[in-house]
Design a protein around this motif. Structure first.
Motif, PDB file in Angstrom:
ATOM      1  N   MET A   1       0.845  -1.183   0.000  1.00 39.29           N
ATOM      2  CA  MET A   1       0.000   0.000   0.000  1.00 39.29           C
ATOM      3  C   MET A   1       0.892   1.248   0.000  1.00 39.29           C
ATOM      4  SD  MET A   1      -2.916   1.349   2.681  1.00 39.29           S
ATOM      5  CE  MET A   1      -2.041   0.685   4.056  1.00 39.29           C
ATOM      6  N   ALA A   2       0.444   2.231  -0.744  1.00 41.72           N
ATOM      7  CA  ALA A   2       1.179   3.498  -0.824  1.00 41.72           C
ATOM      8  C   ALA A   2       0.281   4.632  -0.342  1.00 41.72           C
ATOM      9  CB  ALA A   2       1.629   3.753  -2.258  1.00 41.72           C
ATOM     10  N   TYR A   3       0.931   5.762  -0.080  1.00 37.80           N
ATOM     11  CA  TYR A   3       0.223   6.963   0.378  1.00 37.80           C
ATOM     12  C   TYR A   3       0.482   8.079  -0.624  1.00 37.80           C
ATOM     13  CZ  TYR A   3       0.216   4.271   4.691  1.00 37.80           C
ATOM     14  OH  TYR A   3       0.048   3.277   5.625  1.00 37.80           O
ATOM     15  N   TRP A   4      -0.572   8.832  -0.906  1.00 34.67           N
ATOM     16  CA  TRP A   4      -0.513   9.892  -1.921  1.00 34.67           C
ATOM     17  C   TRP A   4      -1.158  11.167  -1.403  1.00 34.67           C
ATOM     18  CZ3 TRP A   4       2.292   8.187  -5.883  1.00 34.67           C
ATOM     19  CH2 TRP A   4       2.317   6.819  -6.128  1.00 34.67           C
ATOM     20  N   LEU A   5      -0.846  12.242  -2.077  1.00 37.63           N
ATOM     21  CA  LEU A   5      -1.561  13.502  -1.916  1.00 37.63           C
ATOM     22  C   LEU A   5      -2.002  13.904  -3.319  1.00 37.63           C
ATOM     23  CD1 LEU A   5      -0.775  16.548   0.255  1.00 37.63           C
ATOM     24  CD2 LEU A   5      -1.275  16.871  -2.170  1.00 37.63           C
ATOM     25  N   PHE A   6      -3.301  14.092  -3.504  1.00 39.82           N
ATOM     26  CA  PHE A   6      -3.860  14.537  -4.776  1.00 39.82           C
ATOM     27  C   PHE A   6      -4.317  15.977  -4.594  1.00 39.82           C
ATOM     28  CE2 PHE A   6      -5.436  10.254  -6.749  1.00 39.82           C
ATOM     29  CZ  PHE A   6      -4.171   9.725  -6.613  1.00 39.82           C
ATOM     30  N   GLN A   7      -3.823  16.848  -5.451  1.00 38.11           N
ATOM     31  CA  GLN A   7      -4.135  18.271  -5.349  1.00 38.11           C
ATOM     32  C   GLN A   7      -5.177  18.674  -6.393  1.00 38.11           C
ATOM     33  OE1 GLN A   7      -1.748  22.387  -4.885  1.00 38.11           O
ATOM     34  NE2 GLN A   7      -0.823  21.003  -6.352  1.00 38.11           N
ATOM     35  N   GLY A   8      -6.128  19.492  -5.961  1.00 35.72           N
ATOM     36  CA  GLY A   8      -7.122  20.074  -6.866  1.00 35.72           C
ATOM     37  C   GLY A   8      -6.983  21.583  -6.856  1.00 35.72           C
ATOM     38  N   ASN A   9      -7.113  22.178  -8.022  1.00 32.94           N
ATOM     39  CA  ASN A   9      -6.963  23.625  -8.144  1.00 32.94           C
ATOM     40  C   ASN A   9      -8.308  24.272  -8.456  1.00 32.94           C
ATOM     41  OD1 ASN A   9      -6.355  26.280  -8.929  1.00 32.94           O
ATOM     42  ND2 ASN A   9      -4.330  25.668  -9.637  1.00 32.94           N
ATOM     43  N   PRO A  10      -8.789  25.149  -7.571  1.00 32.82           N
ATOM     44  CA  PRO A  10     -10.088  25.796  -7.789  1.00 32.82           C
ATOM     45  C   PRO A  10     -10.134  26.691  -9.030  1.00 32.82           C
ATOM     46  CG  PRO A  10      -9.172  26.381  -5.625  1.00 32.82           C
ATOM     47  CD  PRO A  10      -8.174  25.515  -6.318  1.00 32.82           C
ATOM     48  N   LYS A  11      -8.997  26.983  -9.632  1.00 29.04           N
ATOM     49  CA  LYS A  11      -8.995  27.749 -10.897  1.00 29.04           C
ATOM     50  C   LYS A  11      -9.561  26.914 -12.045  1.00 29.04           C
ATOM     51  CE  LYS A  11      -4.878  30.514  -9.917  1.00 29.04           C
ATOM     52  NZ  LYS A  11      -3.484  30.745 -10.332  1.00 29.04           N
ATOM     53  N   TYR A  12      -9.443  25.585 -11.926  1.00 27.34           N
ATOM     54  CA  TYR A  12      -9.863  24.685 -13.000  1.00 27.34           C
ATOM     55  C   TYR A  12     -11.038  23.795 -12.644  1.00 27.34           C
ATOM     56  CZ  TYR A  12      -5.105  25.925 -14.286  1.00 27.34           C
ATOM     57  OH  TYR A  12      -3.949  26.620 -14.556  1.00 27.34           O
ATOM     58  N   TYR A  13     -11.314  23.662 -11.348  1.00 28.28           N
ATOM     59  CA  TYR A  13     -12.281  22.664 -10.901  1.00 28.28           C
ATOM     60  C   TYR A  13     -12.920  23.118  -9.589  1.00 28.28           C
ATOM     61  CZ  TYR A  13     -14.018  17.955  -9.854  1.00 28.28           C
ATOM     62  OH  TYR A  13     -14.827  16.883  -9.589  1.00 28.28           O
ATOM     63  N   GLN A  14     -14.205  22.875  -9.425  1.00 27.70           N
ATOM     64  CA  GLN A  14     -14.916  23.236  -8.193  1.00 27.70           C
ATOM     65  C   GLN A  14     -14.671  22.148  -7.142  1.00 27.70           C
ATOM     66  OE1 GLN A  14     -19.036  24.562  -8.957  1.00 27.70           O
ATOM     67  NE2 GLN A  14     -18.468  24.518 -11.131  1.00 27.70           N
ATOM     68  N   VAL A  15     -13.474  22.147  -6.611  1.00 32.59           N
ATOM     69  CA  VAL A  15     -12.997  21.064  -5.748  1.00 32.59           C
ATOM     70  C   VAL A  15     -13.831  20.939  -4.477  1.00 32.59           C
ATOM     71  CG1 VAL A  15     -10.980  20.022  -4.659  1.00 32.59           C
ATOM     72  CG2 VAL A  15     -10.666  21.615  -6.546  1.00 32.59           C
ATOM     73  N   ARG A  16     -13.989  22.024  -3.793  1.00 32.57           N
ATOM     74  CA  ARG A  16     -14.707  21.994  -2.508  1.00 32.57           C
ATOM     75  C   ARG A  16     -16.144  21.484  -2.694  1.00 32.57           C
ATOM     76  NH1 ARG A  16     -13.580  24.455   2.397  1.00 32.57           N
ATOM     77  NH2 ARG A  16     -15.431  24.716   3.683  1.00 32.57           N
ATOM     78  N   ARG A  17     -16.806  21.978  -3.705  1.00 34.20           N
ATOM     79  CA  ARG A  17     -18.191  21.561  -3.982  1.00 34.20           C
ATOM     80  C   ARG A  17     -18.248  20.068  -4.327  1.00 34.20           C
ATOM     81  NH1 ARG A  17     -21.026  23.013  -9.253  1.00 34.20           N
ATOM     82  NH2 ARG A  17     -22.774  21.597  -9.099  1.00 34.20           N
ATOM     83  N   ALA A  18     -17.272  19.603  -5.125  1.00 35.02           N
ATOM     84  CA  ALA A  18     -17.256  18.191  -5.507  1.00 35.02           C
ATOM     85  C   ALA A  18     -17.031  17.292  -4.290  1.00 35.02           C
ATOM     86  CB  ALA A  18     -16.178  17.947  -6.559  1.00 35.02           C
ATOM     87  N   ILE A  19     -16.119  17.677  -3.409  1.00 30.63           N
ATOM     88  CA  ILE A  19     -15.890  16.890  -2.190  1.00 30.63           C
ATOM     89  C   ILE A  19     -17.181  16.819  -1.377  1.00 30.63           C
ATOM     90  CG2 ILE A  19     -14.677  16.803   0.022  1.00 30.63           C
ATOM     91  CD1 ILE A  19     -12.241  18.048  -1.451  1.00 30.63           C
ATOM     92  N   ALA A  20     -17.879  17.929  -1.277  1.00 27.87           N
ATOM     93  CA  ALA A  20     -19.139  17.959  -0.521  1.00 27.87           C
ATOM     94  C   ALA A  20     -20.213  17.086  -1.173  1.00 27.87           C
ATOM     95  CB  ALA A  20     -19.634  19.398  -0.390  1.00 27.87           C
ATOM     96  N   ASP A  21     -20.275  17.093  -2.507  1.00 28.30           N
ATOM     97  CA  ASP A  21     -21.369  16.431  -3.215  1.00 28.30           C
ATOM     98  C   ASP A  21     -21.170  14.939  -3.472  1.00 28.30           C
ATOM     99  OD1 ASP A  21     -22.564  18.898  -3.266  1.00 28.30           O
ATOM    100  OD2 ASP A  21     -22.290  19.229  -5.418  1.00 28.30           O
ATOM    101  N   PHE A  22     -19.936  14.491  -3.597  1.00 28.83           N
ATOM    102  CA  PHE A  22     -19.671  13.097  -3.963  1.00 28.83           C
ATOM    103  C   PHE A  22     -19.159  12.283  -2.779  1.00 28.83           C
ATOM    104  CE2 PHE A  22     -19.241  15.184  -8.109  1.00 28.83           C
ATOM    105  CZ  PHE A  22     -19.965  14.329  -8.925  1.00 28.83           C
ATOM    106  N   GLU A  23     -19.489  11.008  -2.783  1.00 27.51           N
ATOM    107  CA  GLU A  23     -18.875  10.052  -1.859  1.00 27.51           C
ATOM    108  C   GLU A  23     -17.724   9.342  -2.568  1.00 27.51           C
ATOM    109  OE1 GLU A  23     -19.439   9.861   1.408  1.00 27.51           O
ATOM    110  OE2 GLU A  23     -20.786  11.534   1.017  1.00 27.51           O
ATOM    111  N   GLU A  24     -17.832   9.260  -3.887  1.00 24.90           N
ATOM    112  CA  GLU A  24     -16.806   8.646  -4.715  1.00 24.90           C
ATOM    113  C   GLU A  24     -16.711   9.460  -6.003  1.00 24.90           C
ATOM    114  OE1 GLU A  24     -15.470   4.101  -5.517  1.00 24.90           O
ATOM    115  OE2 GLU A  24     -17.589   4.538  -5.736  1.00 24.90           O
ATOM    116  N   MET A  25     -15.472   9.775  -6.418  1.00 28.10           N
ATOM    117  CA  MET A  25     -15.312  10.618  -7.607  1.00 28.10           C
ATOM    118  C   MET A  25     -13.963  10.362  -8.263  1.00 28.10           C
ATOM    119  SD  MET A  25     -14.496  14.375  -5.946  1.00 28.10           S
ATOM    120  CE  MET A  25     -13.861  15.042  -7.467  1.00 28.10           C
TER     121      MET A  25
END
Length: 142
Positions: free
Chosen positions: A1-25
């Motif tokens: 098993m590995a550990y990662w950090l995935f970054q989302g940029n609000p300039k290109y994607y509505q990250v906060r809203r997607a995290i709130a709306d989805f359980e899996e994405m």
């Protein structure tokens, strides 16, 4: 098993809203896609003025090109859709109201070395087991 950090940029994607709306994405995997495995753990980072860790997730589907991703409407820059592989993430914990902010992580003796803090221009970053455990401790301490 590995550990990662995935970054989302609000300039290109509505990250906060997607995290709130989805359980899996789906999440872009511009680097390391071939080394990711099912069950790998992921810190979800939102870039910007209040940058930090906003969720904990797990990879449930390996990276692949998704022609019709379920989060299409969240993309502000639609030119990025369907061109790069995306892993499917399932959220284990959402920290939208209590994120671990970059300004505080920079003061932490372990997390100040997160690559996203030192060189933030990417989407996917490796995280050490020690860094992963430190994040878990901070979340538990609240």
């Amino acid at each position: 098993m590995a550990y990662w950090l995935f970054q989302g940029n609000p300039k290109y994607y509505q990250v906060r809203r997607a995290i709130a709306d989805f359980e899996e994405m789906p999440w872009l995997t511009t680097r390391y896609a071939k080394t990711m495995e099912l069950g790998d753990k992921v810190l979800v980072w939102i870039a910007g003025a209040n940058a930090g860790i906003y969720a904990i997730a797990e990879i449930t589907e390996l990276p692949k090109i998704r022609k019709t991703p379920p989060d299409r409407e969240y993309w502000l820059d639609k030119t990025r859709l369907g061109t790069k592989p995306q892993a499917m993430l399932k959220f284990k914990q959402k920290l939208l109201d209590t994120p671990l902010l970059r300004q505080n992580l920079k003061q932490d003796p372990i997390l100040q070395h997160l690559l996203v803090i030192r060189a933030p221009n990417s989407t996917n970053f490796k995280v050490t087991p020690e860094q992963w455990q430190r994040v878990q401790t901070l979340i538990e301490e609240g």
